[in-house]
Design a protein around this motif. Sequence first.
Motif, PDB file in Angstrom:
ATOM      1  N   TYR A 250      -0.081  11.747  -0.261  1.00 27.85           N
ATOM      2  CA  TYR A 250      -0.998  12.805   0.149  1.00 27.85           C
ATOM      3  C   TYR A 250      -0.256  14.094   0.443  1.00 27.85           C
ATOM      4  O   TYR A 250       0.946  14.091   0.677  1.00 27.85           O
TER       5      TYR A 250
ATOM      6  N   TYR B 166       0.854  -1.187   0.000  1.00 28.26           N
ATOM      7  CA  TYR B 166       0.000   0.000   0.000  1.00 28.26           C
ATOM      8  C   TYR B 166       0.890   1.236   0.000  1.00 28.26           C
ATOM      9  O   TYR B 166       1.791   1.364   0.832  1.00 28.26           O
TER      10      TYR B 166
ATOM     11  N   SER C 217      -5.535  -1.477  -6.866  1.00 23.52           N
ATOM     12  CA  SER C 217      -6.536  -0.440  -6.665  1.00 23.52           C
ATOM     13  C   SER C 217      -5.883   0.915  -6.465  1.00 23.52           C
ATOM     14  O   SER C 217      -4.701   1.026  -6.157  1.00 23.52           O
ATOM     15  N   ASN C 218      -6.685   1.939  -6.654  1.00 27.50           N
ATOM     16  CA  ASN C 218      -6.282   3.329  -6.489  1.00 27.50           C
ATOM     17  C   ASN C 218      -7.485   4.037  -5.894  1.00 27.50           C
ATOM     18  O   ASN C 218      -8.482   4.232  -6.571  1.00 27.50           O
ATOM     19  N   ASP C 219      -7.396   4.383  -4.611  1.00 24.93           N
ATOM     20  CA  ASP C 219      -8.556   4.915  -3.909  1.00 24.93           C
ATOM     21  C   ASP C 219      -8.231   6.261  -3.276  1.00 24.93           C
ATOM     22  O   ASP C 219      -7.071   6.599  -3.081  1.00 24.93           O
ATOM     23  N   VAL C 220      -9.257   7.003  -2.930  1.00 24.29           N
ATOM     24  CA  VAL C 220      -9.096   8.275  -2.226  1.00 24.29           C
ATOM     25  C   VAL C 220      -8.584   7.996  -0.817  1.00 24.29           C
ATOM     26  O   VAL C 220      -8.976   7.013  -0.181  1.00 24.29           O
ATOM     27  N   TYR C 221      -7.700   8.867  -0.329  1.00 28.97           N
ATOM     28  CA  TYR C 221      -7.137   8.735   1.016  1.00 28.97           C
ATOM     29  C   TYR C 221      -7.233  10.093   1.703  1.00 28.97           C
ATOM     30  O   TYR C 221      -6.723  11.082   1.191  1.00 28.97           O
TER      31      TYR C 221
ATOM     32  N   ARG D 279      -4.173   9.777  -2.120  1.00 31.15           N
ATOM     33  CA  ARG D 279      -4.561   8.490  -2.676  1.00 31.15           C
ATOM     34  C   ARG D 279      -3.889   7.354  -1.918  1.00 31.15           C
ATOM     35  O   ARG D 279      -2.777   7.502  -1.426  1.00 31.15           O
ATOM     36  N   CYS D 280      -4.571   6.239  -1.880  1.00 30.43           N
ATOM     37  CA  CYS D 280      -3.996   4.987  -1.395  1.00 30.43           C
ATOM     38  C   CYS D 280      -3.945   4.069  -2.613  1.00 30.43           C
ATOM     39  O   CYS D 280      -4.978   3.745  -3.197  1.00 30.43           O
ATOM     40  N   ILE D 281      -2.736   3.714  -3.013  1.00 25.23           N
ATOM     41  CA  ILE D 281      -2.528   2.875  -4.187  1.00 25.23           C
ATOM     42  C   ILE D 281      -2.064   1.510  -3.694  1.00 25.23           C
ATOM     43  O   ILE D 281      -1.155   1.418  -2.879  1.00 25.23           O
ATOM     44  N   CYS D 282      -2.691   0.457  -4.182  1.00 28.28           N
ATOM     45  CA  CYS D 282      -2.353  -0.894  -3.743  1.00 28.28           C
ATOM     46  C   CYS D 282      -1.791  -1.692  -4.916  1.00 28.28           C
ATOM     47  O   CYS D 282      -2.380  -1.712  -6.000  1.00 28.28           O
TER      48      CYS D 282
END
Length: 166
Positions: A93, A89, A138-142, A151-154
């Motif tokens: 930010y 992860y 995945s690429n999600d808002v953080y 972003r939180c990129i996994c």
Amino acid sequence: MNLNELGAYKHKVASVFANDPDIIDVLLGPVDEDADTDEMLLGNDPDSCGHIFEYEYVDDTNETTDTYLCMETVVAKVPTTTAYRVYLYIFVYCHKKIMQSYKREGTVGTRVDILAADVDRLLNGSKDFGIGKLNLVSNDVYKPNNKYYGRCICYEAVDFNRRNSR
């Protein structure tokens, strides 16, 4: 991979980030050629709290407007005894006040967009982190707090499950 190797795994990822000129520029801005950017990025410099962390770092009392790049690993065993699935992860930010302040020729987006693209350029498809390629999951808002956004990129890697040598 054994669990005792996760620290070295994160350290390797942090080193890749700390040596990339584009990431250095996003995190630190212009620096003198003779400046020790490793110390500034990793928090070993008395004048810098650091910008790259090998854990999810969020300082709620931080009054500066900085940009951060953090990471964490989670291991999930696959159905066989021969391999592990490792999830990496990456938390990208920055303070909302500087979100729009970074520009680089040939890129479009916010500071977080550009930094996330730099991370993905270095990691996605890399064969340096396990068996085969490191893959974007995945690429999600953080949102670590109300002043920071990112972003939180996994990414997913698979590596051998080796027996402990003890």
